[in-house]
Design an enzyme around this catalytic site. Structure first.
Site, PDB file in Angstrom:
ATOM      1  N   LEU A   1       0.871  -1.171   0.000  1.00  0.00           N
ATOM      2  CA  LEU A   1       0.000   0.000   0.000  1.00  0.00           C
ATOM      3  C   LEU A   1       0.908   1.220   0.000  1.00  0.00           C
ATOM      4  CD1 LEU A   1      -3.062   0.500   0.059  1.00  0.00           C
ATOM      5  CD2 LEU A   1      -2.933   0.618   2.545  1.00  0.00           C
ATOM      6  N   ASP A   2       0.763   2.083  -1.022  1.00  0.00           N
ATOM      7  CA  ASP A   2       1.647   3.239  -1.168  1.00  0.00           C
ATOM      8  C   ASP A   2       1.608   4.140   0.061  1.00  0.00           C
ATOM      9  OD1 ASP A   2       2.329   2.404  -3.703  1.00  0.00           O
ATOM     10  OD2 ASP A   2       0.865   3.694  -4.707  1.00  0.00           O
ATOM     11  N   PRO A   3       2.686   4.889   0.334  1.00  0.00           N
ATOM     12  CA  PRO A   3       2.687   5.829   1.463  1.00  0.00           C
ATOM     13  C   PRO A   3       1.522   6.823   1.400  1.00  0.00           C
ATOM     14  CG  PRO A   3       4.915   5.538   0.655  1.00  0.00           C
ATOM     15  CD  PRO A   3       4.024   4.805  -0.310  1.00  0.00           C
TER      16      PRO A   3
ATOM     17  N   ALA B   1      -1.397   6.262   0.472  1.00  0.00           N
ATOM     18  CA  ALA B   1      -2.662   5.588   0.734  1.00  0.00           C
ATOM     19  C   ALA B   1      -2.826   5.210   2.198  1.00  0.00           C
ATOM     20  CB  ALA B   1      -2.768   4.340  -0.132  1.00  0.00           C
TER      21      ALA B   1
END
Length: 299
Positions: free
Chosen positions: A47-49, A51
């Site tokens: 999960l991207d930073p 997000a």
């Protein structure tokens, strides 16, 4: 020379973390390992930073079930800002295209059906996909031109929640490998107004939903035991075969097990459990379960 004995605890199970914005998935796993003092841990899907939302983290024997969770259905809510396309397709990137045009809700809704079903999607150039052994985002950060080929993905639902002139909030339900950032980029290009993601929240990963999740503050504040789910929680989307102790022991030794009964699975991947504890999983071949992985759990 004897090595120092590990002081890490044996922890087996799943923790569904509600990851905050600004934290990497790797850092989140490290924080949980410190909290639980666990030896082995891994997450089921980066999960991207930028997000927030569900980041399922497996400990110990549960890491064997990660592929089943990672390959499960996903759900997201996200916000697209119109008028600017960035090189990362989100708010962290540099503007590469701009427009004064803004889409109407009718324009967006008319295009959403193009993204439903089985489609071909080009991933963002800043993604974890490997090119000749290198991550695409590493190549892009070094200034290289990254050209990724379209990949098949499945989108089950894509709809508008609300909208303003400059932003639109949507929800998406999809299979493995679909990128929200690509949806924002491609919608903006089709409309001619360009767009990028400014907010993203993951609300489902396989069997895990928002209501299963805990924040770091909650876990550190006394909810650690309640947040730890069983190893079996990562297998709930697979058929289960209940076996006795003798059969469980056979499977753990790597032996095949003939499945009897009218309701016995005829094929596919299944898992066996004894006394509510997972024993092994693997394919059913010609009426027999062939264990591909076994669990070292007491039953």
């Amino acid at each position: 020379m004897n090595g120092r004995k590990s002081t890490r605890a044996v922890v087996d199970g799943w923790v569904v973390l509600d990851k905050p914005v600004g934290m990497t998935s790797t850092h989140a796993v490290s924080r949980l390992k410190r909290i639980y003092n666990g030896k082995k841990a891994g997450h089921a899907g980066t999960l991207d930073p930028l997000a927030s939302g569900i980041l399922p983290v497996a400990f110990g024997e549960a890491t064997k079930t990660v592929p089943f969770v990672q390959d499960g259905e996903k759900a997201y809510s996200f916000t697209v800002r119109w008028g600017v396309e960035t090189d990362t397709d989100d708010a962290d990137g540099k503007a590469v295209r701009e427009s004064v045009e803004r889409p109407t809700i009718a324009q967006i809704e008319a295009l959403l059906p193009r993204f439903l079903g089985d489609i071909m999607q080009v991933p963002p150039q800043y993604s974890a996909i490997k090119i000749a052994g290198e991550r695409a985002y590493d190549l892009a950060r070094e200034g290289e031109t990254v050209e990724l080929k379209p990949r098949p993905v499945t989108i089950h639902r894509l709809s508008i929640i609300d909208a303003t002139e400059d932003e639109t909030r949507l929800v998406m339900e999809c299979g493995k490998g679909a990128y929200v950032r690509s949806i924002a980029r491609d919608l903006g290009r089709l409309i001619g107004c360009f767009g990028h993601v400014t907010a993203l929240r993951r609300t489902r990963v396989g069997p895990f939903l928002e209501e299963d999740s805990f924040t770091l503050d909650e876990i550190e504040g006394g909810e650690a035991a309640n947040a730890l789910l069983s190893v079996e929680a990562g297998l709930t989307e697979l058929p289960c075969v209940v076996v006795d102790r003798d059969s469980a022991a056979r499977l753990r030794r790597g032996g095949t097990l003939i499945l009897r009964g009218r309701d016995a699975p005829a094929g596919g991947i299944v898992y066996a459990a004894c006394g509510g504890v997972p024993v092994a999983f693997g394919p059913v071949v010609e009426g027999a379960l062939e264990p591909s992985r076994v669990f070292n759990l007491p039953f």
